[in-house]
Design a protein around this motif. Sequence first.
Motif, PDB file in Angstrom:
ATOM      1  N   MET A  75     102.817  13.738 -12.706  1.00 55.09           N
ATOM      2  CA  MET A  75     102.629  12.493 -12.313  1.00 55.09           C
ATOM      3  C   MET A  75     103.428  12.062 -11.094  1.00 55.09           C
ATOM      4  O   MET A  75     102.947  11.486 -10.112  1.00 55.09           O
ATOM      5  CB  MET A  75     102.831  11.628 -13.595  1.00 55.09           C
ATOM      6  CG  MET A  75     101.774  11.565 -14.532  1.00 55.09           C
ATOM      7  SD  MET A  75     101.858  10.700 -16.097  1.00 55.09           S
ATOM      8  CE  MET A  75     102.225   9.033 -15.244  1.00 55.09           C
ATOM      9  N   MET A  76     104.796  12.377 -11.384  1.00 55.35           N
ATOM     10  CA  MET A  76     105.696  12.122 -10.321  1.00 55.35           C
ATOM     11  C   MET A  76     105.389  12.940  -8.893  1.00 55.35           C
ATOM     12  O   MET A  76     105.250  12.087  -7.848  1.00 55.35           O
ATOM     13  CB  MET A  76     107.225  12.540 -10.649  1.00 55.35           C
ATOM     14  CG  MET A  76     107.766  11.709 -11.890  1.00 55.35           C
ATOM     15  SD  MET A  76     109.405  12.142 -12.331  1.00 55.35           S
ATOM     16  CE  MET A  76     110.055  11.504 -11.010  1.00 55.35           C
ATOM     17  N   SER A  77     104.711  14.064  -8.998  1.00 52.49           N
ATOM     18  CA  SER A  77     104.252  14.769  -7.698  1.00 52.49           C
ATOM     19  C   SER A  77     103.394  14.061  -7.154  1.00 52.49           C
ATOM     20  O   SER A  77     103.127  13.765  -6.046  1.00 52.49           O
ATOM     21  CB  SER A  77     103.993  16.164  -8.080  1.00 52.49           C
ATOM     22  OG  SER A  77     105.018  16.948  -8.634  1.00 52.49           O
ATOM     23  N   GLY A  78     102.209  13.743  -7.942  1.00 51.32           N
ATOM     24  CA  GLY A  78     100.932  12.844  -7.694  1.00 51.32           C
ATOM     25  C   GLY A  78     101.674  11.557  -6.695  1.00 51.32           C
ATOM     26  O   GLY A  78     101.134  11.212  -5.693  1.00 51.32           O
ATOM     27  N   MET A  79     102.384  10.838  -7.256  1.00 47.71           N
ATOM     28  CA  MET A  79     102.916   9.713  -7.037  1.00 47.71           C
ATOM     29  C   MET A  79     103.591   9.851  -5.677  1.00 47.71           C
ATOM     30  O   MET A  79     103.310   9.026  -4.562  1.00 47.71           O
ATOM     31  CB  MET A  79     104.045   9.051  -7.950  1.00 47.71           C
ATOM     32  CG  MET A  79     102.992   8.184  -9.022  1.00 47.71           C
ATOM     33  SD  MET A  79     104.200   7.630 -10.189  1.00 47.71           S
ATOM     34  CE  MET A  79     105.004   6.458  -9.558  1.00 47.71           C
ATOM     35  N   ILE A  80     104.515  10.785  -5.382  1.00 44.51           N
ATOM     36  CA  ILE A  80     105.224  11.027  -4.153  1.00 44.51           C
ATOM     37  C   ILE A  80     104.233  11.296  -3.150  1.00 44.51           C
ATOM     38  O   ILE A  80     104.158  10.928  -1.929  1.00 44.51           O
ATOM     39  CB  ILE A  80     106.188  12.455  -4.386  1.00 44.51           C
ATOM     40  CG1 ILE A  80     107.361  11.981  -5.239  1.00 44.51           C
ATOM     41  CG2 ILE A  80     106.609  12.913  -3.004  1.00 44.51           C
ATOM     42  CD1 ILE A  80     108.156  13.064  -5.569  1.00 44.51           C
ATOM     43  N   LEU A  81     103.184  12.166  -3.382  1.00 44.30           N
ATOM     44  CA  LEU A  81     102.020  12.249  -2.675  1.00 44.30           C
ATOM     45  C   LEU A  81     101.294  11.204  -2.064  1.00 44.30           C
ATOM     46  O   LEU A  81     100.987  11.208  -0.678  1.00 44.30           O
ATOM     47  CB  LEU A  81     101.155  13.452  -2.868  1.00 44.30           C
ATOM     48  CG  LEU A  81     101.620  15.065  -3.123  1.00 44.30           C
ATOM     49  CD1 LEU A  81     100.334  16.036  -4.065  1.00 44.30           C
ATOM     50  CD2 LEU A  81     101.993  15.504  -1.768  1.00 44.30           C
ATOM     51  N   GLY A 141     101.507   9.642   1.809  1.00 44.25           N
ATOM     52  CA  GLY A 141     100.250   9.434   2.498  1.00 44.25           C
ATOM     53  C   GLY A 141     100.198   7.767   3.200  1.00 44.25           C
ATOM     54  O   GLY A 141      99.955   7.692   4.023  1.00 44.25           O
ATOM     55  N   VAL A 142     100.704   7.048   2.160  1.00 50.49           N
ATOM     56  CA  VAL A 142     100.699   5.652   2.573  1.00 50.49           C
ATOM     57  C   VAL A 142     101.667   5.190   3.817  1.00 50.49           C
ATOM     58  O   VAL A 142     101.461   4.893   4.960  1.00 50.49           O
ATOM     59  CB  VAL A 142     101.158   4.638   1.560  1.00 50.49           C
ATOM     60  CG1 VAL A 142     101.355   3.466   1.869  1.00 50.49           C
ATOM     61  CG2 VAL A 142      99.968   4.661   0.595  1.00 50.49           C
ATOM     62  N   VAL A 143     102.835   6.009   3.588  1.00 52.43           N
ATOM     63  CA  VAL A 143     103.857   5.951   4.670  1.00 52.43           C
ATOM     64  C   VAL A 143     103.400   6.551   6.050  1.00 52.43           C
ATOM     65  O   VAL A 143     103.474   6.076   7.383  1.00 52.43           O
ATOM     66  CB  VAL A 143     105.229   6.550   4.248  1.00 52.43           C
ATOM     67  CG1 VAL A 143     106.306   6.683   5.668  1.00 52.43           C
ATOM     68  CG2 VAL A 143     105.984   5.706   3.290  1.00 52.43           C
ATOM     69  N   GLY A 144     102.656   7.748   6.014  1.00 55.31           N
ATOM     70  CA  GLY A 144     102.125   8.376   7.107  1.00 55.31           C
ATOM     71  C   GLY A 144     100.974   7.569   7.746  1.00 55.31           C
ATOM     72  O   GLY A 144     101.038   7.370   9.029  1.00 55.31           O
TER      73      GLY A 144
END
Length: 134
Positions: A113-119, A123-126
């Motif tokens: 779940m944490m990995s998914g949230m980081i991804l 993506g939003v920051v990019g």
Amino acid sequence: MTYVYTKDAVSGGDITVSYEDESGHKLAEDMIQSGNVGDSYTTEVKHIPGHTFKSIIGNATGQFTADAQSVTYVYTKDAVNPKPNSDNKNDVSPTTNGLPKTGENNIMMLLTMMSGMILVMMGVVGLRLKKNKK
């Protein structure tokens, strides 16, 4: 004048209820029922783990008499599934492979779940950075 007479209760012989296997070995404690001559009695099959009821010796129901009576429930032992051969790793047995146990992979679920949230955040920051460069 009317006289009413009642018969005095006479204690009957006990009813001994036994639970045995086919060899006569006890599977459960005997049950003793007491009552007066003429009273009704009822006995029941017990659920005994690892055994199946087969037959009854005596009367499951009846009336108390002056003499002691016995009722014997006879059981057969259930077949036991042999354990799978531990030398054969390819042996699949329904007793060893069941449904997964829940709650055992809480750490893996949390990391996923944490990995998914980081991804998602990356993506939003990019996208924002790309939008700001234009």
